[in-house]
Design an enzyme around this catalytic site. Structure first.
Site, short mmCIF file in Angstrom:
data_model
loop_
_atom_site.label_atom_id
_atom_site.label_comp_id
_atom_site.label_asym_id
_atom_site.label_seq_id
_atom_site.Cartn_x
_atom_site.Cartn_y
_atom_site.Cartn_z
N ASP A 50 80.61 17.89 -77.72
CA ASP A 50 82.01 18.22 -77.54
C ASP A 50 82.72 17.89 -76.28
O ASP A 50 83.53 18.79 -75.57
CB ASP A 50 82.44 19.51 -77.86
CG ASP A 50 81.97 20.20 -79.47
OD1 ASP A 50 82.02 18.96 -80.27
OD2 ASP A 50 81.47 21.21 -79.71
N GLU A 210 89.70 17.52 -86.35
CA GLU A 210 89.39 18.69 -85.32
C GLU A 210 89.39 18.01 -83.89
O GLU A 210 90.00 16.69 -83.87
CB GLU A 210 88.09 19.12 -85.27
CG GLU A 210 87.04 18.28 -85.63
CD GLU A 210 85.51 18.91 -86.23
OE1 GLU A 210 85.67 20.07 -86.74
OE2 GLU A 210 84.63 18.34 -86.21
C1 6LW Z 1 83.67 21.88 -82.64
C2 6LW Z 1 84.24 20.75 -83.63
C3 6LW Z 1 82.75 19.87 -83.65
O1 6LW Z 1 84.41 22.98 -82.51
O2 6LW Z 1 81.87 20.80 -83.78
O3 6LW Z 1 82.19 17.81 -83.75
C4 6LW Z 1 82.15 22.04 -83.50
N1 6LW Z 1 83.00 18.82 -83.57
O4 6LW Z 1 85.31 20.24 -83.24
C5 6LW Z 1 81.30 22.73 -82.72
O5 6LW Z 1 80.57 22.07 -81.90
#
Ligand code: 6LW
Length: 540
Positions: A50, A210
């Site tokens: 991330d 996300e």
């Molecule tokens: C993070 C989410 C993700 O919050 O994995 O790959 C989660 N994306 O955005 C945890 O690292």
């Protein structure tokens, strides 16, 4: 914007000078194209997922998730986006982050770093407590502030500063219950929410929208996100608007980056990233991805790592990323001067690592149980074990390469002390020195889900031994040195420590630990990696 600073030209000479500890990477294509250099991904290796990046005064700064490990949120600096040096952590004080008994892969999720009017901000989530907060500092090499909590839920928070307004953005549900990328305005000095929470984009149709970030490029505001879940279907998607706080329209070419259709290729799960412009005006994406262990073995145990991929904003105001929307492990670019040298550290010892930079603890450590010397580590074991959702006496480094030899001399006064290859409390392999009723033994223990098994015990004539772990893509091998002779303890497959088996968001740690009430001494620690080379051999 920061300038890319050239380094010494890579030559045969400095290739060999850097042999043991560092190797230079951009040596493959000299002479073929004067202005082309070779970049090898990942640029930050091991469990560093991330990534978020910003530029300040000619340097680049990058942060990553740290989950249940402490200190939280590793912080890196770079002159060139290729070679990243860790300079600290953002969450170094227990008052900044609650980690007691938090579940593995809970805790600190997906941070964002931003630099605004001379101040750095790092905003993140304590996922276990469902709270978003930021910390700030005016000195990137110094301490960060206490947390400032924001009254907006969801995960993966980011900040966007625009003409006197500060937008706080995360993925969750808004005041009307609409799920998506949610935004409100805040007062950055207090964290107070100044407007309702409203959803500004519901994504391109993939699951798990996300990792949002907003940028202004030309006349457009861009919203960059991840979708597809942080597994093999992961991807980067894009939307744009002519204002920061709504009206985002999906890019017709989404996803703009994904390796989901490159079955069998080593680099998988690419997504969740942050854009940065270099001093030459080029755009780059720092993003996560992982390396699968074999062409048809869909497992990864080194965690999600940080990759660098070139990005271009096109004339129609959209974006092209990587090679036709995919991420390559190795690629040539003419965007950077060929005088640059990407560096990889290959040897880790007590002497060449820094305890509070390279090493980390499981949750908040009981500091009295650790004596961190130049050449010696002394651990005091307790009744907390590696199987507990707690803080055992443990200090670890991320495993950064598949192929490694790890060794350490360990002397235990009672109980057990050893080396663990640890994914989480239910998935770890240990090699240890342990006190028995009659003396001492070396043991190999496998802990895979519900199976917890001591596979081998070999009596030792003393309370001290050198323990050895060898790693390759598929196996760990465990051995002990007895009177200078290496005695094999056993082997275990890497796949059972993978994210696919263990679940969660972390990667394997190389841990030194003690348990049972004892005082154990660790000396002559070495972790030496071998470089993997070549890109195409795992291409489908
Ligand atoms: C993070 C989410 C993700 O919050 O994995 O790959 C989660 N994306 O955005 C945890 O690292």
């Amino acid at each position: 914007m920061g300038r890319i600073v050239g380094k010494e030209k890579s030559t045969e000479h400095n290739k060999s000078v850097v042999n043991q500890v560092f190797i230079g990477i951009n040596v493959g294509n000299e002479g073929e194209n004067e202005h082309s250099m070779r970049i090898e991904n990942p640029v930050i290796r091991g469990f560093y997922p991330d990534p978020s990046v910003c530029e300040a005064q000619g340097k680049y700064y990058l942060v990553c998730s740290s989950m249940q490990y402490f200190p939280g949120v590793p912080l890196f600096e770079s002159d060139d986006l290729l070679t990243w040096k860790q300079i600290g952590h953002c969450l170094t004080r227990p008052e900044q982050i609650e980690l007691n008994h938090i579940n593995s892969s809970g805790g600190v999720f997906a941070p964002t770093i931003r630099y605004h009017e001379g101040r750095f901000y790092m905003v993140t989530t304590n996922d276990t407590l469902h709270r978003n907060f930021y910390v700030w500092t005016d000195n990137i090499y110094g301490e960060w502030s206490d947390p400032v909590f924001v009254d907006q839920g969801g995960i993966d928070p980011t900040l966007y500063f625009d003409q006197g307004h500060t937008y706080f953005i995360s993925n969750g549900s808004d005041d009307e219950g609409v799920a998506g990328i949610v935004q409100c305005e805040i007062d950055i000095t207090t964290g107070e929410r100044l407007s309702p929470r409203h959803t500004i984009w519901t994504g391109s149709g993939g699951r798990y929208l996300e990792g949002p970030h907003i940028y202004r490029v030309g006349n457009w505001y861009y919203l960059l996100c991840a979708e597809g879940g942080t597994e093999y279907g992961h991807m980067v998607t894009l939307a744009r608007s002519n204002r920061p706080n709504g009206g985002y329209a999906s890019c017709p070419f989404n996803p703009v980056l994904t390796n989901r259709n490159l079955g069998g290729y080593e680099v998988q799960g690419v997504g969740h990233g942050d854009l940065i412009q270099d001093g030459y005006g080029n755009w780059w994406l720092l993003h996560l991805g992982f390396r699968q262990i074999e062409k048809y073995l869909t497992y990864h145990h080194l965690g999600r790592e940080t990759f660098l991929t070139p990005v271009t904003f096109t004339e129609d105001g959209w974006m092209e990323a990587g090679e036709k929307g995919t991420v390559r492990k190795v690629f040539d670019t003419d965007r950077l001067p060929d005088t640059q040298a990407q560096q990889k550290k290959m040897l880790y010892t007590f002497a060449n690592t820094t305890w509070d930079l390279d090493w980390c603890y499981l949750r908040i450590p009981h500091q009295d149980n650790y004596s961190l010397g130049q050449d010696k580590l002394i651990l005091t074991g307790t009744n907390v074990t590696l199987d507990d959702v707690d803080s055992p006496t443990f200090i670890g480094l991320r495993q950064k390469e598949f192929t490694a030899e790890i060794r350490c001399q360990i002397k235990a006064a009672a109980g057990e002390a050893g080396i663990t290859m640890l994914m989480d409390e239910n998935h770890h392999y240990d090699v240890a020195v342990r006190k028995t009723a009659t003396g001492w033994e070396a043991l190999e223990r496998l802990n895979i889900g519900d199976i917890k098994s001591v596979e081998k015990q070999i009596p030792l004539g003393a309370d001290e031994a050198t323990l050895i772990v060898r790693a390759d893509k598929l196996r760990y091998t465990f051995a002990v040195l007895i009177h200078g002779e290496e005695v094999m303890l056993g082997t275990a497959q890497t796949r059972y420590l993978s994210s696919e088996v263990a679940g969660g968001f972390t990667g394997v740690m190389i841990g030194l630990y003690a348990c049972g009430f004892n005082r154990a001494e660790f000396t002559n620690f070495r972790c030496e990696y071998q470089s993997e080379s070549g890109d195409e051999k795992m291409m489908a």
